[in-house]
Design a protein around this motif. Structure first.
Motif, PDB file in Angstrom:
ATOM      1  N   UNK A   1      23.220  41.554  36.883  1.00 20.77           N
ATOM      2  CA  UNK A   1      24.658  41.636  36.584  1.00 20.77           C
ATOM      3  C   UNK A   1      24.958  43.057  36.120  1.00 20.77           C
ATOM      4  N   UNK A   2      25.948  43.688  36.761  1.00 13.41           N
ATOM      5  CA  UNK A   2      26.288  45.068  36.358  1.00 13.41           C
ATOM      6  C   UNK A   2      27.795  45.178  36.081  1.00 13.41           C
ATOM      7  N   UNK A   3      28.167  46.092  35.184  1.00 15.24           N
ATOM      8  CA  UNK A   3      29.602  46.303  34.953  1.00 15.24           C
ATOM      9  C   UNK A   3      30.264  46.875  36.195  1.00 15.24           C
ATOM     10  N   UNK A  24      38.993  37.138  45.873  1.00  8.18           N
ATOM     11  CA  UNK A  24      40.452  37.291  45.927  1.00  8.18           C
ATOM     12  C   UNK A  24      41.017  38.160  44.809  1.00  8.18           C
ATOM     13  N   UNK A  25      40.181  38.637  43.899  1.00  8.73           N
ATOM     14  CA  UNK A  25      40.682  39.503  42.823  1.00  8.73           C
ATOM     15  C   UNK A  25      41.269  40.785  43.419  1.00  8.73           C
ATOM     16  N   UNK A  26      42.337  41.318  42.830  1.00 11.81           N
ATOM     17  CA  UNK A  26      42.965  42.532  43.395  1.00 11.81           C
ATOM     18  C   UNK A  26      42.034  43.744  43.415  1.00 11.81           C
ATOM     19  N   UNK A  27      40.995  43.737  42.617  1.00 15.08           N
ATOM     20  CA  UNK A  27      40.087  44.905  42.598  1.00 15.08           C
ATOM     21  C   UNK A  27      39.139  44.920  43.806  1.00 15.08           C
ATOM     22  N   UNK A  78      35.335  42.318  35.245  1.00 16.56           N
ATOM     23  CA  UNK A  78      34.677  43.533  34.742  1.00 16.56           C
ATOM     24  C   UNK A  78      33.190  43.617  35.082  1.00 16.56           C
ATOM     25  N   UNK A  79      32.684  42.692  35.893  1.00 18.11           N
ATOM     26  CA  UNK A  79      31.263  42.750  36.288  1.00 18.11           C
ATOM     27  C   UNK A  79      31.044  42.012  37.608  1.00 18.11           C
ATOM     28  N   UNK A  80      29.853  42.259  38.183  1.00 16.25           N
ATOM     29  CA  UNK A  80      29.485  41.534  39.414  1.00 16.25           C
ATOM     30  C   UNK A  80      28.040  41.071  39.304  1.00 16.25           C
ATOM     31  N   UNK A  81      27.711  40.007  40.048  1.00 18.29           N
ATOM     32  CA  UNK A  81      26.329  39.522  40.137  1.00 18.29           C
ATOM     33  C   UNK A  81      25.767  39.909  41.501  1.00 18.29           C
ATOM     34  N   UNK A  82      24.569  40.488  41.490  1.00 20.25           N
ATOM     35  CA  UNK A  82      23.904  40.869  42.740  1.00 20.25           C
ATOM     36  C   UNK A  82      22.575  40.129  42.825  1.00 20.25           C
TER      37      UNK A  82
END
Ligand SMILES: Cc1cc2nc3c(=O)[nH]c(=O)nc-3n(C[C@H](O)[C@H](O)[C@H](O)COP(=O)(O)OP(=O)(O)OC[C@H]3O[C@@H](n4cnc5c(N)ncnc54)[C@H](O)[C@@H]3O)c2cc1C
Length: 321
Positions: A236-238, A138-141, A224-228
């Motif tokens: 985890x990448x920025x 749900x984050x706007x990004x 500022x990051x995501x988990x794949x």
């Protein structure tokens, strides 16, 4: 009382209107957004994969500069077809209810109520994105729709999916200077990716200018990051933006509410494949809404014929009376 109320002013709703007009039937098209709302919301850069004559409706020639039209040309074409034929179209009016009563239909919108002998549902599938159902979605990004690649210049963009839309977004944002990472559930780029696009994406991945994680899933999104989740473990990448190009689906709740039966597995509506009439007599489906979850099966090219099938059936019923 109208002969027909058409819900949805997309290319196929307009095609139904043209066919109804030709048959001398009374009708209104009710559209919740602007004319050809879905096309309006397509990426500004999009080029149709179909050649222009395959997108024609009502026999009106679609003249374009190149053999494949761009979005602006399609907007121009469908608008001109609707206006020059003086089709009755009520825009920015969402249909919220359809009820059968005494052999005809009462159709309700926020503005008005209509009565019609028949209803055609040509509501498409572009309004409801298929969700990832992960934390941070749900984050706007996080975007399920994409308009223009310039917005993403110099940004770290994760693109989820490997369909045509996902690959277009990956290539276009990469070419505007984004740092692009693709997260793909399968072992390869989607098999339906356009044959003239596939070598481009494969070569960008091979040379490392676009990073791709195959057999992988996005697990969580933070500011500022995501988990794949990858076969090698959690990475985890920025990240600045997530483009969740995971497809769209018809409004199944709306279809069920008005009495249309859906299959249990892929939510495919029940309808007669010759007349397009549903299990509710007088209620027809037209265009890509008929595909259930298999939205790739139908497009303008192969569903524009629904207009003549439906109007032929309605005219046939009137003649029998
Ligand atoms: C990027 C992209 C490229 C494509 N390229 C091609 C191509 O090259 N060739 C091709 O044949 N197809 C293509 N397609 C598919 C094609 O554009 C769609 O299949 C087409 O829009 C289907 O037309 P439709 O009239 O069935 O549905 P839509 O165009 O989606 O129209 C449905 C309309 O119903 C309205 N609506 C929905 N609910 C309501 C409600 N409750 N009340 C009132 N109005 C409502 C919506 O606002 C919308 O305007 C492409 C699709 C995408 C996303």
């Amino acid at each position: 009382m109208l002969d027909i109320l058409i819900i949805g002013g997309g290319p196929i709703g307009i095609a139904c209107g043209l066919a109804a007009q030709k048959a001398g039937l009374s009708f209104v098209i009710v559209e919740k957004g602007c004319l050809v709302n879905s096309l309006y919301n397509y990426p500004s850069t999009m080029t149709f994969f179909s050649t222009s004559e395959k997108l024609e409706i009502g026999g009106v020639p679609f003249v374009t500069n190149s053999y494949k039209p761009v979005r602006a040309e399609a907007l121009e074409y469908y608008r001109r077809v609707a206006t020059s034929n003086h089709l009755p179209v009520n825009l920015f009016e969402e249909v919220t209810g359809v009820k059968k009563e005494d052999g005809s239909f009462i159709i309700t919108t926020a503005k008005a109520s209509y009565r019609a002998k028949n209803v055609i549902i040509s509501t498409g599938f572009y309004d409801i994105p298929v969700k990832l159902n992960i934390p941070g979605e749900d984050l706007p990004k996080v975007k399920h729709y994409y308009q223009d690649p310039n917005y993403y210049a110099l940004q770290k963009v994760v693109v989820v999916g490997s369909s045509n839309s996902a690959i277009d977004v990956a290539l276009e944002t990469y070419r505007k200077g984004a740092e692009v990472t693709l997260v793909i559930r399968g072992a390869d780029v989607g098999e339906r990716v356009k044959y003239w696009i596939r070598p481009d994406i494969m070569n960008r991945i091979k040379e490392g200018s676009i990073k791709a994680y195959f057999k992988s899933n996005l697990k969580a999104i933070r500011q500022y990051e995501v988990d794949i989740e990858t076969p090698e473990g959690l990475v985890t990448i920025p990240n600045d933006f997530v483009m969740a190009m995971t497809g769209y689906q018809p409004n199944f709740e709306f279809l069920k509410k008005i009495g249309i039966k859906l299959s249990e597995d892929r939510f495919v509506p029940e309808y007669n494949h010759t007349t397009m009439e549903t299990n509710v007599a007088g209620l027809y489906l037209a265009g890509v809404v008929v595909g259930g979850m298999d939205t790739h099966l139908w497009f303008i090219e192969n569903s524009r014929i629904h207009a003549d099938m439906i109007i032929g059936d309605i005219v046939g019923k009137v003649e029998k009376l």
